[in-house]
Design a protein around this motif. Sequence first.
Motif, mmCIF file in Angstrom:
data_model
loop_
_atom_site.group_PDB
_atom_site.id
_atom_site.type_symbol
_atom_site.label_atom_id
_atom_site.label_comp_id
_atom_site.label_asym_id
_atom_site.label_seq_id
_atom_site.Cartn_x
_atom_site.Cartn_y
_atom_site.Cartn_z
ATOM 1 N N ALA A 26 0.802 -1.139 -0.069
ATOM 2 C CA ALA A 26 -0.120 -0.025 0.056
ATOM 3 C C ALA A 26 0.839 1.297 0.083
ATOM 4 O O ALA A 26 0.598 2.263 -0.853
ATOM 5 C CB ALA A 26 -0.902 -0.054 1.215
ATOM 6 N N LEU A 27 1.916 1.234 0.728
ATOM 7 C CA LEU A 27 2.826 2.394 0.727
ATOM 8 C C LEU A 27 3.374 2.634 -0.604
ATOM 9 O O LEU A 27 3.723 3.770 -1.010
ATOM 10 C CB LEU A 27 3.976 2.284 1.835
ATOM 11 N N ALA A 28 3.712 1.522 -1.117
ATOM 12 C CA ALA A 28 4.478 1.760 -2.575
ATOM 13 C C ALA A 28 3.551 2.391 -3.500
ATOM 14 O O ALA A 28 3.928 3.124 -4.542
ATOM 15 C CB ALA A 28 4.813 0.111 -2.961
ATOM 16 N N LYS A 29 2.275 1.890 -3.449
ATOM 17 C CA LYS A 29 1.347 2.600 -4.232
ATOM 18 C C LYS A 29 0.924 3.965 -3.840
ATOM 19 O O LYS A 29 0.781 4.877 -4.890
ATOM 20 C CB LYS A 29 -0.317 1.952 -4.274
ATOM 21 N N LEU A 30 1.047 4.504 -2.822
ATOM 22 C CA LEU A 30 0.637 5.734 -2.303
ATOM 23 C C LEU A 30 1.974 6.777 -2.293
ATOM 24 O O LEU A 30 1.818 7.930 -2.172
ATOM 25 C CB LEU A 30 0.484 5.613 -0.684
ATOM 26 N N ALA A 31 3.022 6.030 -2.500
ATOM 27 C CA ALA A 31 4.244 6.813 -2.433
ATOM 28 C C ALA A 31 4.367 7.917 -3.609
ATOM 29 O O ALA A 31 3.900 7.665 -4.566
ATOM 30 C CB ALA A 31 5.747 6.065 -2.739
ATOM 31 N N LYS A 36 10.786 5.499 -5.082
ATOM 32 C CA LYS A 36 10.465 4.209 -5.545
ATOM 33 C C LYS A 36 10.724 3.123 -4.641
ATOM 34 O O LYS A 36 11.736 3.038 -4.462
ATOM 35 C CB LYS A 36 11.563 4.100 -6.995
ATOM 36 N N LEU A 37 9.436 2.646 -4.327
ATOM 37 C CA LEU A 37 9.589 1.658 -3.231
ATOM 38 C C LEU A 37 9.884 0.165 -3.839
ATOM 39 O O LEU A 37 8.803 -0.167 -4.597
ATOM 40 C CB LEU A 37 8.258 1.605 -2.278
ATOM 41 N N GLU A 38 10.606 -0.505 -3.423
ATOM 42 C CA GLU A 38 11.013 -1.921 -3.708
ATOM 43 C C GLU A 38 10.768 -2.880 -2.575
ATOM 44 O O GLU A 38 11.468 -2.987 -1.485
ATOM 45 C CB GLU A 38 12.238 -2.099 -4.370
ATOM 46 N N ILE A 39 9.846 -3.782 -2.573
ATOM 47 C CA ILE A 39 9.464 -4.642 -1.752
ATOM 48 C C ILE A 39 10.688 -5.756 -1.397
ATOM 49 O O ILE A 39 11.014 -6.412 -2.588
ATOM 50 C CB ILE A 39 8.331 -5.397 -1.592
ATOM 51 N N LEU A 169 -1.215 6.362 6.168
ATOM 52 C CA LEU A 169 -0.087 5.769 5.320
ATOM 53 C C LEU A 169 0.271 6.903 4.483
ATOM 54 O O LEU A 169 1.318 6.995 3.974
ATOM 55 C CB LEU A 169 -0.300 4.508 4.794
ATOM 56 N N GLN A 170 -0.809 7.737 3.746
ATOM 57 C CA GLN A 170 -0.262 8.829 2.741
ATOM 58 C C GLN A 170 0.486 9.961 3.565
ATOM 59 O O GLN A 170 1.645 10.202 3.108
ATOM 60 C CB GLN A 170 -1.666 9.198 2.416
#
Length: 185
Positions: A26-31, A36-39, A169-170
């Motif tokens: 969810a954080l990756a989508k909201l970033a 650039k978030l990579e799990i 989270l946003q």
Amino acid sequence: MPNPYRVAVVVGSLRKQAFSLRIGQALAKLAPDALKLEIVTLHDLSFYNQDLEAQAPADWLAFRDKIKSADAVLFVTPEYNRSIPGVLKNAIDVGSRPYGQSAFDKKPAGVVSNSPGAIGAFGANHHLRQCLTFLNMPVLQQPEAYVGGVGDAFNEQGDLVKDSLREFLQKYIDAFAAWVAQQYK
Ligand SMILES: Cc1cc2nc3c(=O)[nH]c(=O)nc-3n(C[C@H](O)[C@H](O)[C@H](O)COP(=O)(O)O)c2cc1C
């Protein structure tokens, strides 16, 4: 100055439907675009054993490279017995060695702890912060992220359906982005 900043999202749970993984996604989508978030999941990471350091296993090297190539690290963790799960502590140990070559050194970090319970994994959050202090990682202090009551936050497909959590989270990831940029000024 990196653009975007690459953020390794280290997930402290191995569970397929982990809330921690879902929060990371969810954080990756909201970033915002600046990040650039990579799990980074820990399923393939073997136990740290100093005897193996001379010929470190490929999975340790791969994990260290993932952290080294990131500009910042965001830990999303559940709480096990008022602390962090063993898999996450193992990842910290693997990434921190060999001595003097820690992959984590000086990387800006964030901690998002979570639980279906009410306390939001406060114990795990602060045990983790103790490690991050030693690892020489500046950690975002505010907003703190103790995500409680996560049990009803996602639907069966793993989508975030709880508006109050989405809003939080946003705010968190926007603050994290601004703060990471400041660390690189
Ligand atoms: C070994 C174990 C210990 C746990 N200890 C705690 C705890 O100390 N505090 C808490 O809030 N939840 C605790 N729980 C419940 C977890 O918060 C819950 O299982 C959660 O879904 C795990 O996170 P995940 O969904 O990211 O896998 C524990 C669960 C397990 C399996």
